[in-house]
Design a protein around this motif. Sequence first.
Motif, PDB file in Angstrom:
ATOM      1  N   PHE A   1      42.227 -17.646   9.791  1.00  0.00           N
ATOM      2  CA  PHE A   1      41.978 -16.499  10.657  1.00  0.00           C
ATOM      3  C   PHE A   1      41.462 -15.282   9.890  1.00  0.00           C
ATOM      4  O   PHE A   1      40.690 -14.481  10.436  1.00  0.00           O
ATOM      5  N   THR A   2      41.834 -15.154   8.621  1.00  0.00           N
ATOM      6  CA  THR A   2      41.281 -14.056   7.817  1.00  0.00           C
ATOM      7  C   THR A   2      39.786 -14.262   7.592  1.00  0.00           C
ATOM      8  O   THR A   2      38.981 -13.332   7.770  1.00  0.00           O
ATOM      9  N   GLY A   3      39.395 -15.473   7.204  1.00  0.00           N
ATOM     10  CA  GLY A   3      37.977 -15.758   7.006  1.00  0.00           C
ATOM     11  C   GLY A   3      37.182 -15.634   8.290  1.00  0.00           C
ATOM     12  O   GLY A   3      36.063 -15.101   8.295  1.00  0.00           O
ATOM     13  N   TRP A   4      37.758 -16.103   9.392  1.00  0.00           N
ATOM     14  CA  TRP A   4      37.096 -16.023  10.692  1.00  0.00           C
ATOM     15  C   TRP A   4      36.913 -14.569  11.106  1.00  0.00           C
ATOM     16  O   TRP A   4      35.829 -14.172  11.564  1.00  0.00           O
ATOM     17  N   ARG A   5      37.937 -13.754  10.920  1.00  0.00           N
ATOM     18  CA  ARG A   5      37.844 -12.331  11.281  1.00  0.00           C
ATOM     19  C   ARG A   5      36.799 -11.616  10.436  1.00  0.00           C
ATOM     20  O   ARG A   5      36.029 -10.794  10.945  1.00  0.00           O
TER      21      ARG A   5
ATOM     22  N   ALA B   1      32.032  -9.513  11.315  1.00  0.00           N
ATOM     23  CA  ALA B   1      31.223  -8.339  10.945  1.00  0.00           C
ATOM     24  C   ALA B   1      29.774  -8.699  10.690  1.00  0.00           C
ATOM     25  O   ALA B   1      28.885  -7.827  10.778  1.00  0.00           O
ATOM     26  N   THR B   2      29.495  -9.954  10.373  1.00  0.00           N
ATOM     27  CA  THR B   2      28.131 -10.330   9.987  1.00  0.00           C
ATOM     28  C   THR B   2      27.546 -11.455  10.845  1.00  0.00           C
ATOM     29  O   THR B   2      26.402 -11.845  10.620  1.00  0.00           O
ATOM     30  N   CYS B   3      28.308 -11.992  11.797  1.00  0.00           N
ATOM     31  CA  CYS B   3      27.817 -13.140  12.573  1.00  0.00           C
ATOM     32  C   CYS B   3      26.668 -12.721  13.489  1.00  0.00           C
ATOM     33  O   CYS B   3      26.535 -11.538  13.853  1.00  0.00           O
ATOM     34  N   ARG B   4      25.859 -13.694  13.888  1.00  0.00           N
ATOM     35  CA  ARG B   4      24.663 -13.400  14.680  1.00  0.00           C
ATOM     36  C   ARG B   4      25.022 -12.946  16.088  1.00  0.00           C
ATOM     37  O   ARG B   4      24.381 -12.050  16.637  1.00  0.00           O
ATOM     38  N   LYS B   5      26.038 -13.548  16.697  1.00  0.00           N
ATOM     39  CA  LYS B   5      26.467 -13.169  18.047  1.00  0.00           C
ATOM     40  C   LYS B   5      27.931 -12.744  17.983  1.00  0.00           C
ATOM     41  O   LYS B   5      28.829 -13.583  18.007  1.00  0.00           O
TER      42      LYS B   5
ATOM     43  N   ALA C   1      33.843 -13.295  18.642  1.00  0.00           N
ATOM     44  CA  ALA C   1      35.104 -12.562  18.777  1.00  0.00           C
ATOM     45  C   ALA C   1      35.942 -13.125  19.915  1.00  0.00           C
ATOM     46  O   ALA C   1      37.178 -13.165  19.835  1.00  0.00           O
ATOM     47  N   ARG C   2      35.285 -13.546  20.981  1.00  0.00           N
ATOM     48  CA  ARG C   2      36.009 -14.178  22.100  1.00  0.00           C
ATOM     49  C   ARG C   2      36.699 -15.454  21.650  1.00  0.00           C
ATOM     50  O   ARG C   2      37.882 -15.684  21.932  1.00  0.00           O
ATOM     51  N   ASN C   3      35.964 -16.328  20.943  1.00  0.00           N
ATOM     52  CA  ASN C   3      36.541 -17.588  20.482  1.00  0.00           C
ATOM     53  C   ASN C   3      37.687 -17.344  19.496  1.00  0.00           C
ATOM     54  O   ASN C   3      38.707 -18.032  19.526  1.00  0.00           O
ATOM     55  N   TYR C   4      37.499 -16.367  18.629  1.00  0.00           N
ATOM     56  CA  TYR C   4      38.552 -15.997  17.674  1.00  0.00           C
ATOM     57  C   TYR C   4      39.803 -15.551  18.413  1.00  0.00           C
ATOM     58  O   TYR C   4      40.917 -15.979  18.095  1.00  0.00           O
ATOM     59  N   THR C   5      39.635 -14.684  19.416  1.00  0.00           N
ATOM     60  CA  THR C   5      40.780 -14.152  20.153  1.00  0.00           C
ATOM     61  C   THR C   5      41.511 -15.253  20.907  1.00  0.00           C
ATOM     62  O   THR C   5      42.747 -15.296  20.914  1.00  0.00           O
ATOM     63  N   ALA C   6      40.760 -16.154  21.554  1.00  0.00           N
ATOM     64  CA  ALA C   6      41.396 -17.235  22.310  1.00  0.00           C
ATOM     65  C   ALA C   6      42.222 -18.131  21.389  1.00  0.00           C
ATOM     66  O   ALA C   6      43.371 -18.488  21.700  1.00  0.00           O
ATOM     67  N   ALA C   7      41.647 -18.509  20.238  1.00  0.00           N
ATOM     68  CA  ALA C   7      42.368 -19.369  19.298  1.00  0.00           C
ATOM     69  C   ALA C   7      43.585 -18.668  18.719  1.00  0.00           C
ATOM     70  O   ALA C   7      44.671 -19.253  18.605  1.00  0.00           O
ATOM     71  N   LYS C   8      43.403 -17.407  18.359  1.00  0.00           N
ATOM     72  CA  LYS C   8      44.516 -16.641  17.799  1.00  0.00           C
ATOM     73  C   LYS C   8      45.633 -16.478  18.825  1.00  0.00           C
ATOM     74  O   LYS C   8      46.825 -16.594  18.498  1.00  0.00           O
TER      75      LYS C   8
END
Length: 358
Positions: free
Chosen positions: A149-153, A157-161, A166-173
């Motif tokens: 989750f640290t790497g994903w977060r 800051a640099t991802c294309r979309k 951020a939505r996928n990160y939040t749902a998984a978290k």
Amino acid sequence: MALAVVRDLSTARRPASPEELEAFETDVLAGFVLARASAGLADGTIRGDMSHLEQIRSWFGRPLWEMQPSDADAYFGRTVRSASQGTRLAYAQSLSTFFDFLELRFRADLHAVTGTVIACPLDEMNRPRGRGEIGLRIPPTDPEVEMLFTGWRDDLATCRKFAPAARNYTAAKLISLVGLRINEARRLDLDDVRWELGHFGKLHVRFGKGTQGSGPRQRVVPLINGADRLLHWYIEDVWGYFDGDHTRPGAPLFPTERHHADGSATRAGADSLRRGLAEAVASHLPTWSDRLTPHVLRHLCASQLYRHGMDLLAIQELLGHWWVATTMRYVHVLHTHVEDAWIAGQGRAAARLKGLAR
């Protein structure tokens, strides 16, 4: 003493035309649907049963009440032999339930019309065997999860979309923090986040998994374990990228960039959320590729909460399990009673040896 007249039940009292039989079969199936609906089953459950029966009927080519054990042998032994155990069990359950319905409601009518004596073609010899014990799902360690989750977060800051990531990160978290099922998470609306309830706010889970075909089971899930901070950030800083109207009724908590004709955002599907997790795992925790699924994150949540002192009944309520025995399967890998017994035994043995040496 008078003698009773014994009639052979295998003989019909009157013949029926093909048209009458077709109409009778239609009435029976309609009655089956109505009876199951009156029992409170969800529409999806009823549709599943009917789909199974229609496929068996299509294969058999005749009304299902004519099926014999040899026909069931052929269907389950050849036609669906290669299907998964769960699929075979679902077909068998639908067929058994339908024959229970026939015997309770139409036993006399069927004999009158066709001469058929109702008997389920599934018996102890050919019935697909029940479910085995659920396989162990051992979640990753806390440092591994933190690395993911640290790497994903940081990638956000640099991802294309940014918004979908951020939505996928939040749902998984969120799943890892409060143990939601993925379909429970994706079906949440923005209005289901009830900040005014409890100490941290709560989620109104309206589509929890039922049991025995009972349909959705609702519950409220407290935003513990940091889930409140996660959702505050997501709703305040991310959600607006998808939809500018927070007050729109039925607005999904996890939307997509696509919109309906009225301008409202569509709801993200389970496959999108799974894919987002899989891509993050491949990038930041590759040793868990193809193994770390949303359901493993649910097991992770239960394991962490148990390890940090939450009792089983509280975890059962949080996860929405009907039985605490199910919850125990989520956390039993952490139990140390075998090790504790071994350590105690070693201590007793050492004490005995010490006593003998005196």
